[in-house]
Design a protein around this motif. Structure first.
Motif, PDB file in Angstrom:
ATOM      1  N   ALA A 296      42.718  28.242  22.776  1.00  0.00           N
ATOM      2  CA  ALA A 296      43.260  28.272  24.133  1.00  0.00           C
ATOM      3  C   ALA A 296      44.760  28.517  24.101  1.00  0.00           C
ATOM      4  CB  ALA A 296      42.954  26.970  24.869  1.00  0.00           C
ATOM      5  N   LYS A 297      45.436  27.893  23.174  1.00  0.00           N
ATOM      6  CA  LYS A 297      46.890  28.083  23.047  1.00  0.00           C
ATOM      7  C   LYS A 297      47.208  29.530  22.702  1.00  0.00           C
ATOM      8  CE  LYS A 297      50.874  26.133  20.636  1.00  0.00           C
ATOM      9  NZ  LYS A 297      51.333  25.185  19.597  1.00  0.00           N
TER      10      LYS A 297
ATOM     11  N   ARG B  11      49.034  34.925  24.522  1.00  0.00           N
ATOM     12  CA  ARG B  11      48.755  36.344  24.651  1.00  0.00           C
ATOM     13  C   ARG B  11      48.814  36.812  26.111  1.00  0.00           C
ATOM     14  NH1 ARG B  11      43.236  37.678  22.291  1.00  0.00           N
ATOM     15  NH2 ARG B  11      43.890  36.203  20.723  1.00  0.00           N
ATOM     16  N   GLN B  12      48.396  35.921  27.025  1.00  0.00           N
ATOM     17  CA  GLN B  12      48.363  36.279  28.439  1.00  0.00           C
ATOM     18  C   GLN B  12      49.727  36.157  29.109  1.00  0.00           C
ATOM     19  OE1 GLN B  12      45.238  33.796  30.025  1.00  0.00           O
ATOM     20  NE2 GLN B  12      43.635  34.940  29.006  1.00  0.00           N
ATOM     21  N   SER B  13      50.662  35.454  28.473  1.00  0.00           N
ATOM     22  CA  SER B  13      52.005  35.288  29.065  1.00  0.00           C
ATOM     23  C   SER B  13      52.859  36.521  28.920  1.00  0.00           C
ATOM     24  CB  SER B  13      52.725  34.125  28.408  1.00  0.00           C
ATOM     25  OG  SER B  13      52.040  32.929  28.658  1.00  0.00           O
TER      26      SER B  13
ATOM     27  N   LEU C 101      39.955  30.496  30.219  1.00  0.00           N
ATOM     28  CA  LEU C 101      41.034  31.430  29.867  1.00  0.00           C
ATOM     29  C   LEU C 101      40.459  32.764  29.397  1.00  0.00           C
ATOM     30  CD1 LEU C 101      43.465  29.010  28.011  1.00  0.00           C
ATOM     31  CD2 LEU C 101      43.973  30.266  30.108  1.00  0.00           C
ATOM     32  N   ARG C 102      39.408  32.691  28.580  1.00  0.00           N
ATOM     33  CA  ARG C 102      38.778  33.909  28.045  1.00  0.00           C
ATOM     34  C   ARG C 102      38.233  34.788  29.170  1.00  0.00           C
ATOM     35  NH1 ARG C 102      32.996  33.244  25.398  1.00  0.00           N
ATOM     36  NH2 ARG C 102      32.548  33.271  27.632  1.00  0.00           N
TER      37      ARG C 102
END
Length: 199
Positions: free
Chosen positions: A191-192, A197-199, A88-89
């Protein structure tokens, strides 16, 4: 002075009882529906008790299963959480070794969390964020990790001092249950947060 009795309300329909039946609690026509409703209420209460008991039993089973997990099981779970966080990062970054786009698709579907120093060769660095980066599956699996290219990309990304710190780190570390449970929880939370943040 004689006080008049205030009529009760019917337990079923909630209407006041007539004066001549002031002490009664149900109208005659409400007895059968009230009995049916009362039976249903008792059944719901009993079902709720069973559900609560089943929930407690499931929780106890979960605790028991957690206690039965071996260190390798816990390492695998912590590694899964860590790898997800790294993917994810680095989702928007290029591959650490070939500098090509990692690819689109579901997380983990197009690229790996590649380790500079392998988990087998340096198990103490398996959860070190400097040691793990997004890497195309082709580079990681078919290109034998492409260590030289990985090092070049790593120096560009984190600097020579941090790369050398990884290379000279040869400490021996024995993972404990508590450490692994904490690592899993930490990286699941990270990760959550990244997903949100990416949504």
């Amino acid at each position: 002075m004689i006080r008049s009795i205030k009529p009760n309300k019917c337990k079923h329909c909630k209407m006041r009882m007539p004066e001549d039946k002031a002490r009664h609690v149900l109208h005659e026509e409400c007895v059968d529906p009230w009995l049916v409703a009362e039976r249903a209420r008792k059944e719901r209460k009993e079902a709720a008790k069973w559900r609560a008991a089943a929930r407690v039993e499931r929780m106890l089973d979960k605790v028991k299963r957690e206690k039965q997990k071996t260190i390798p099981d816990l390492i695998d779970e912590a590694q899964t959480a860590f790898n997800l966080f790294i993917r994810l990062r680095d989702a928007e970054k290029p591959c650490i070794c070939c500098n090509k786009p990692l690819g689109s698709g579901t997380v983990g579907g197009r690229f790996d969390c590649g380790h500079y120093r392998s988990r087998g060769g340096a198990p103490h660095l398996r959860f070190n964020e400097d040691n793990a980066h997004g890497q195309r599956k082709y580079c990681n699996r078919h290109g034998a990790g492409r260590a030289v290219d990985y090092r070049i990309g790593l120096i560009a990304r984190i600097g020579l001092d941090r790369v050398e710190a990884l290379e000279f780190n040869n400490e021996v570390h024995k993972w404990t249950r508590e450490e692994l449970i904490a690592i899993k929880a930490e990286y699941m939370a990270k990760a959550k947060e990244l997903k949100a943040r990416q949504s």
